[in-house]
Design a protein around this motif. Sequence first.
Motif, PDB file in Angstrom:
ATOM      1  N   PRO A 200       5.307   6.356   5.105  1.00  0.00           N
ATOM      2  CA  PRO A 200       4.798   7.514   4.338  1.00  0.00           C
ATOM      3  C   PRO A 200       4.385   7.114   2.914  1.00  0.00           C
ATOM      4  O   PRO A 200       5.011   6.245   2.301  1.00  0.00           O
ATOM      5  N   LEU A 201       3.354   7.778   2.416  1.00  0.00           N
ATOM      6  CA  LEU A 201       2.792   7.389   1.110  1.00  0.00           C
ATOM      7  C   LEU A 201       2.961   8.451   0.029  1.00  0.00           C
ATOM      8  O   LEU A 201       2.677   8.197  -1.137  1.00  0.00           O
ATOM      9  N   GLU A 202       3.399   9.661   0.436  1.00  0.00           N
ATOM     10  CA  GLU A 202       3.428  10.773  -0.526  1.00  0.00           C
ATOM     11  C   GLU A 202       4.147  10.401  -1.828  1.00  0.00           C
ATOM     12  O   GLU A 202       3.645  10.668  -2.917  1.00  0.00           O
ATOM     13  N   SER A 203       5.309   9.791  -1.682  1.00  0.00           N
ATOM     14  CA  SER A 203       6.104   9.497  -2.886  1.00  0.00           C
ATOM     15  C   SER A 203       5.435   8.423  -3.748  1.00  0.00           C
ATOM     16  O   SER A 203       5.817   8.196  -4.890  1.00  0.00           O
ATOM     17  N   ARG A 204       4.453   7.740  -3.206  1.00  0.00           N
ATOM     18  CA  ARG A 204       3.780   6.676  -3.945  1.00  0.00           C
ATOM     19  C   ARG A 204       2.561   7.184  -4.718  1.00  0.00           C
ATOM     20  O   ARG A 204       1.937   6.444  -5.455  1.00  0.00           O
ATOM     21  N   ARG A 205       2.204   8.432  -4.486  1.00  0.00           N
ATOM     22  CA  ARG A 205       1.043   8.994  -5.204  1.00  0.00           C
ATOM     23  C   ARG A 205       1.548   9.566  -6.531  1.00  0.00           C
ATOM     24  O   ARG A 205       2.192  10.610  -6.556  1.00  0.00           O
ATOM     25  N   LEU A 206       1.238   8.866  -7.612  1.00  0.00           N
ATOM     26  CA  LEU A 206       1.832   9.226  -8.904  1.00  0.00           C
ATOM     27  C   LEU A 206       1.404  10.610  -9.375  1.00  0.00           C
ATOM     28  O   LEU A 206       2.141  11.283 -10.083  1.00  0.00           O
TER      29      LEU A 206
END
Length: 729
Positions: A200-206
């Motif tokens: 998952p990438l959500e937490s990586r989108r600043l």
Amino acid sequence: MTQTLAAATMAAYRRAAGCIAVITLTNPPVNTLSYLLRESFYETFRRANADAEVKAIVICGADGKFCGGADIKEFAGKFSGPSLVALIDDVEQSKKPVVAAIEGMALGGGLELALGCHYRIAHTKAQVGFPEVTLGLLPAAGGSQRLPRLITLTSALELITTGRRISAPEALKLGIVDKVTDKNALDMAIDFARDIIGKPLESRRLSLRTTPCPPDVESFLDEALASIRKHSRGAIAPLACLQAVRASVYSTFDEGLKKEQELFKMLLTSGQARALQYSFFAQRATKKWSMPSGATWKNTSARPLRKAAVIGLGTMGRGITVALIKAGIPVIAVEMGLKQLEAGKTVIMSMLEKEFKKKQLTKAYREMAAFTLDLAKLQEVDLVVEAVFENMSLKKQIFQQLSSLCSADAILCTNTSTLDIDEIASVTTTPHLVVGMHFFAPAHVMKLLEVIYGPRTSPTAVATAMQLAQQMEKVGVVVGNCNGFVGNRMFKLYAEQAYFLLEEGAIPEQVDQVLEDFGFPMGIFKVSDLSGLDIEWKIRQEQGLTGPKQIPGGSFRHRAGGRYSPLLDILCERGYLGQKTGQGWYLYEKPGGRVPTFNLWLHKFLEEYRELHGIQKHYVGQDEILERCLYPLINMGFHILEERIAASPEDIDIIYVFGYSWPRHWGGPMFYASMVGLPRVLDKLNYYHEIHPDIPTLEPSSLLKKLVANGSPPIGTWGAFIKEHNSKL
Ligand SMILES: CCCCCCCC(=O)CC(=O)SCCNC(=O)CCNC(=O)[C@H](O)C(C)(C)COP(=O)(O)OP(=O)(O)OC[C@H]1O[C@@H](n2cnc3c(N)ncnc32)[C@H](O)[C@@H]1OP(=O)(O)O
Ligand SMILES: NC(=O)C1=CN([C@@H]2O[C@H](COP(=O)(O)OP(=O)(O)OC[C@H]3O[C@@H](n4cnc5c(N)ncnc54)[C@H](O)[C@@H]3O)[C@@H](O)[C@H]2O)C=CC1
């Protein structure tokens, strides 16, 4: 040429490990995000995103450099092509993981692009930072909003408002990068990208995060504001940076971006941004020195320097010795007497010790200094820097000795601040190897080095001095030979006007305040107290303006064909030499004291002086102080250009920014003149010259008049007028 550049500029696309798209930012020399690169990146990134076989994307930079940021040259024109903000948004929103492989540097827009990526892997030698504030701007492609969401507010604020670059290991500690490697960062990024496919990438989108804040964020920001106001010396960009970071705390990401854009537009159209960007390119232009003979780096080589000598271990010689050793060159340091030698040695060793601790230099550095009273020991050195008293006959005596003692190809340098290089060279058998190397105090700290060529100085001697400047991490500027060269010749008029203003009714506090409000870290009188009034006094004596060698024919307030202020001489005769004696233009709590206070004696003395000499006191306002101090200095800059003592206005400006702490956001004296408007400078000089006809240096230079008559062309085109002006002489 344009075609070659266009062909070289692209976001190159390739596939690695089957399912990884590698996009290489390619725009030599530092892969700036120019219009062409942005266009190419837009296409390439879409292609990678659209390709079903691609599962992850890695972004890197060609030639071991990730990206030097936006192309600064584009700020002067209209923005076109895809916006960096939108490109970075595309990257962040990508459904496939995007990893930045940072080698070399990720600066400005380059770091903003990396922050849009979901992960960042850096080589241990890479540097990252937001230098925009040093260009009068702020990170305006989301950087001011993403960085505070990633790391602590304190660190984000510090990095954005100072422009400080940090190493990859520090970036790792702060949380800006995720991994650091001393191997190949691209290979590591490719491996890493493969491992995270499908995660998952959500937490990586600043942009989806909120800014983590300290408990009392409001007072934290207030304190930061007060501190920036105190230290920014009138520069507006640091304040705008703070406002943008503040928006990251109180606004949504999109609102923050809007604020960032607003502030960016305001800054971009400000004179300060133009001045700072001019200064960036000017600094690089001075590296490409030239002599009127046509000598440049292209046709001249520097000599290798294995060993150097410094003669005279006073204020300057000590710093020069340390600067050379820091640059890795062993030094033989020479004094005239045992007592002076011991004193010099003690200070130099303790300075080296400090450097040793600060920079973690190896012990060998401390062993690179040898001390002697014997000039004969200099047989094997490649270069000598003489830094004895400012006295022509002493310097000639030393150069004569050097000429017979040193090897025939040794470069012989003098650190004189005013004396004729050619006269010094005349006593040697190798005048082509004599060159001025004018350091600024403290010589191991100050960045500027004026490299002065006389009529017989060879290009090799100049090239070697310029190479040495680089080796010492200094900014070398090549100038011609005249009294005071560029810096001090102009500075003399600045100081002279300040003394005249005291005679006419001003007080030191008033003059200094105006100069500090303009952006100088210290006003002229505080500087004079700090350096010691006797430095100028000795120069005046050497020039026959005062003292036992005074040239007959003048009067108390008129010497050398113009008005003269003896105020400084009178203070020196009474032993008031500045901080070191506890009294100068200001009063200090004790000899060596640092805090200037009101000097009642001086104020009474000035009143008596005016009365005695029948000087009518007048109110000296802020405008008059600034114009009287700065415009004659600028006017001398035009004379210097006319005489080809400086090759360009950029050279003069860099000398002033790096040697005299001219506020960088005003570009330098010549750029400042172009900002104020040349007609205004000309009018004011005419006005003051009419009131003070006995001050010949107020008379506008013919180059200034010519430029105004030609419609005040932009500073970048003055070269053509100077050439034309000279050819008609
Ligand atoms: C709606 C609008 C939205 C707009 C979004 C705005 C985006 C932003 O946030 C704004 C930005 O990115 S501003 C740019 C930030 N980057 C910098 O300040 C880095 C400047 N460059 C350096 O520090 C060193 O060149 C560097 C460390 C990179 C390399 O140092 P070197 O000592 O190896 O090389 P140099 O001699 O300094 O440079 C080599 C040649 O490259 C030119 N150059 C370098 N950086 C440039 C840059 N960013 N733009 C244009 N030209 C640049 C430099 O002038 C030199 O040229 P030549 O002298 O002709 O060889
Ligand atoms: N002090 C400053 O801010 C700057 C000074 N300069 C120039 O640098 C030179 C040196 O200035 P400072 O270091 O301020 O002077 P200083 O008076 O502090 O030191 C001069 C040193 O030279 C030594 N010396 C004199 N004759 C000698 C000889 N025959 N052999 C060996 N050593 C001898 C003296 O003992 C003394 O230690 C001067 O030409 C000055 O104009 C240049 C830039 C700035």
